[in-house]
Design an enzyme around this catalytic site. Structure first.
Site, short mmCIF file in Angstrom:
data_model
loop_
_atom_site.label_atom_id
_atom_site.label_comp_id
_atom_site.label_asym_id
_atom_site.label_seq_id
_atom_site.Cartn_x
_atom_site.Cartn_y
_atom_site.Cartn_z
N TYR A 175 0.82 -1.22 0.00
CA TYR A 175 0.00 0.00 0.00
C TYR A 175 0.85 1.26 0.00
CZ TYR A 175 -3.88 -3.01 1.34
OH TYR A 175 -4.83 -3.97 1.39
N TYR A 210 -13.82 -5.02 5.44
CA TYR A 210 -12.54 -5.38 4.84
C TYR A 210 -12.40 -6.90 4.99
CZ TYR A 210 -7.68 -6.14 3.85
OH TYR A 210 -6.53 -6.63 3.29
N ASP A 244 -16.25 -13.46 9.33
CA ASP A 244 -14.82 -13.29 9.12
C ASP A 244 -14.24 -12.78 10.44
OD1 ASP A 244 -12.29 -12.42 8.57
OD2 ASP A 244 -12.84 -11.20 6.83
N LYS A 249 -4.97 -13.99 11.44
CA LYS A 249 -4.11 -13.08 12.21
C LYS A 249 -3.51 -13.63 13.53
CE LYS A 249 -4.75 -8.88 9.93
NZ LYS A 249 -6.00 -8.70 9.16
C1 PLP Z 1 -6.44 -8.88 7.78
C2 PLP Z 1 -7.78 -9.34 7.45
C3 PLP Z 1 -8.02 -10.15 6.32
C4 PLP Z 1 -6.93 -10.53 5.35
O1 PLP Z 1 -5.93 -11.29 5.94
P1 PLP Z 1 -4.52 -11.46 5.21
O2 PLP Z 1 -3.78 -12.43 6.05
O3 PLP Z 1 -3.88 -10.09 5.20
O4 PLP Z 1 -4.78 -11.95 3.84
C5 PLP Z 1 -9.30 -10.59 6.11
N1 PLP Z 1 -10.31 -10.26 6.94
C6 PLP Z 1 -10.12 -9.48 8.01
C7 PLP Z 1 -11.28 -9.17 8.90
C8 PLP Z 1 -8.85 -8.98 8.31
O5 PLP Z 1 -8.67 -8.19 9.38
#
Ligand code: PLP
Length: 423
Positions: free
Chosen positions: A19, A147, A241, A270
């Site tokens: 980015y 996101y 998610d 994460k």
């Molecule tokens: C960071 C994140 C992603 C993407 O994860 P990456 O390991 O960077 O591909 C997807 N969903 C959420 C809610 C996130 O915080």
């Protein structure tokens, strides 16, 4: 470079940073070591870390228990393919995740990043309908402020304005993007929208409680109960998610627990390994798995990342779960929440501050605008902290193990910089 020096300048030659407009980028800080809640720079300076490496390092950096587990595993088997082979660290991790998760979220598919875990969830949802002989259900219902990742399918479920839709107009899969049902009026509008499109929608996808990288926006557990009811009413799958919220960040082990809602598919990455290794998991309920259970090989889940269920990463994740059992992480989150509330309160009412909000170990100061992000970042570093504002927000997502002294340094720095007090 070959003698191990000079790399602090050499990054300009071959590295492409995320980015970042490389032509005008502020030089990244050369980091040489991490420990606990600190990161050490090449020039010897030590910064208190307010971000925990995109909120992954929930136990702080270099936790000895995780380090020992990974070291043991690397002696025996760092990695082996997961096609036709299965290993104990993965089986144990899947079993533990299934036991921790509510309801019958029991079937674990491993991958290696958050984006891919979401891709897998969406593919599962689409194939779920195809396997059941129902065609045309190929869209996701996603939400403004979301996101879900940087790959093509995940970009297409991010916020249409804040995300990358404009950069890739015409290329992204068309989904249905709506406002979260914050109140009865929104819920009625959403219901009407879904009623019109129900036979095109495979699943509803949402980040429960906190929309993270889209702007650290919070919503109430009631929103998730409304989405569960909507999914049930129109027979849609519900995907949570929890790549950001999973593993204690919002105050419960998983954000879905706060709403007592069981999604049909849930995504983690994460903090899954305590921030040490790349690993992700997509976990499905029995009814989803059953749609793939067949004599027909074409009904198998068509996915298989090369490094899925990497043994080192599974060992790290198991060690991370040990720490959630043996150390009082959720109590620490409650303490951090109180400290963030107290510490950031001083920003409220400051000219240019639009909102101050805290949930679990997430502290956010939203400004009217930030003109010079780079200058703000420099001021934080000058105060001995690593904090990375983006868009209009300054946020803290520290390690859940952070002590009161380091936490106060972080909140003091935010107050100081937001109020533009000269250093
Ligand atoms: C960071 C994140 C992603 C993407 O994860 P990456 O390991 O960077 O591909 C997807 N969903 C959420 C809610 C996130 O915080």
């Amino acid at each position: 470079m070959t003698d191990g020096t000079g790399w602090q300048e050499d990054w300009r030659e071959h590295i492409w940073l995320p980015y970042a407009q490389m032509k005008h980028i502020a030089p990244p800080l050369p980091v040489v070591a991490t420990n606990g809640t600190r990161i050490r720079l090449a020039d010897g300076r030590e910064l208190v870390d307010g971000i925990a490496s995109w909120w992954t390092a929930c136990h702080g950096y270099n936790h000895p228990h995780i380090r020992a587990a990974v070291t043991r595993q690397i002696e025996v088997m760092p990695h082996v393919m997961f096609g036709g082979l299965v290993h104990e660290p993965a089986v144990r991790l899947a079993t533990r995740l299934a036991a921790l998760l509510p309801g019958d979220l029991d079937r674990v598919f491993f991958s290696d990043s958050g984006s891919v875990s979401v891709e897998v969830a969406m593919k599962m949802a689409v194939q779920y309908w195809l396997n059941r002989g129902i065609r045309g259900r190929t869209k996701m219902l996603a939400f403004r402020g979301a996101y879900h990742g940087d790959t093509f399918a995940t970009m297409a479920v991010c916020d249409p304005d804040e995300g990358m839709h404009k950069h890739f107009a015409g290329i992204l899969h068309e989904n249905i993007i709506a406002d979260l049902p914050h109140d009865d009026e929104n819920a009625a509008t959403l219901d009407a929208l879904v009623a019109r499109h129900a036979n095109e929608i495979a699943a509803i996808i949402v980040e429960p409680l906190v929309q993270g990288a889209g702007g650290m926006l919070f919503h109430e557990p009631e929103v998730l109960r409304r989405l569960r009811a909507l999914a049930d009413k129109y027979d849609l799958l519900l995907i949570f998610d929890e790549v950001f919220t999973g593993f204690g960040r919002t105050g419960t082990m998983f954000a879905c627990e706060a709403a007592q809602v069981v999604p049909d598919i849930i995504c983690f990455s994460k903090a899954l390994t305590g921030g040490t290794m790349a690993l992700a998991a997509t976990v499905a309920r029995e009814k989803v798995f059953e749609a793939f259970w067949s004599d027909d090989p074409a009904r198998a889940l068509m996915h298989g990342p090369t490094f899925m269920a990497n043994a080192l990463a599974c060992a790290a994740a198991n060690a991370s779960l040990d720490l959630f059992e043996s150390e009082p992480r959720l109590e620490q989150v409650a303490r951090i929440e109180a400290a963030l509330q107290a510490g950031l309160e001083a920003c409220r009412g400051t000219p240019g501050v639009r909102d101050v909000r805290v949930r679990g170990a997430i502290g956010v100061v939203e400004l009217e605008k930030i003109d010079d992000l780079a200058a703000l970042k420099r001021r934080f570093v000058a105060r001995g902290v690593f904090i990375r504002p983006f868009g209009k927000i300054v946020y803290l997502t520290p390690a859940l193990t952070i002590d009161n002294i380091d936490l106060k340094r972080l909140t003091d720095a935010v107050v100081h910089v937001v109020r533009q007090i000269p250093d």
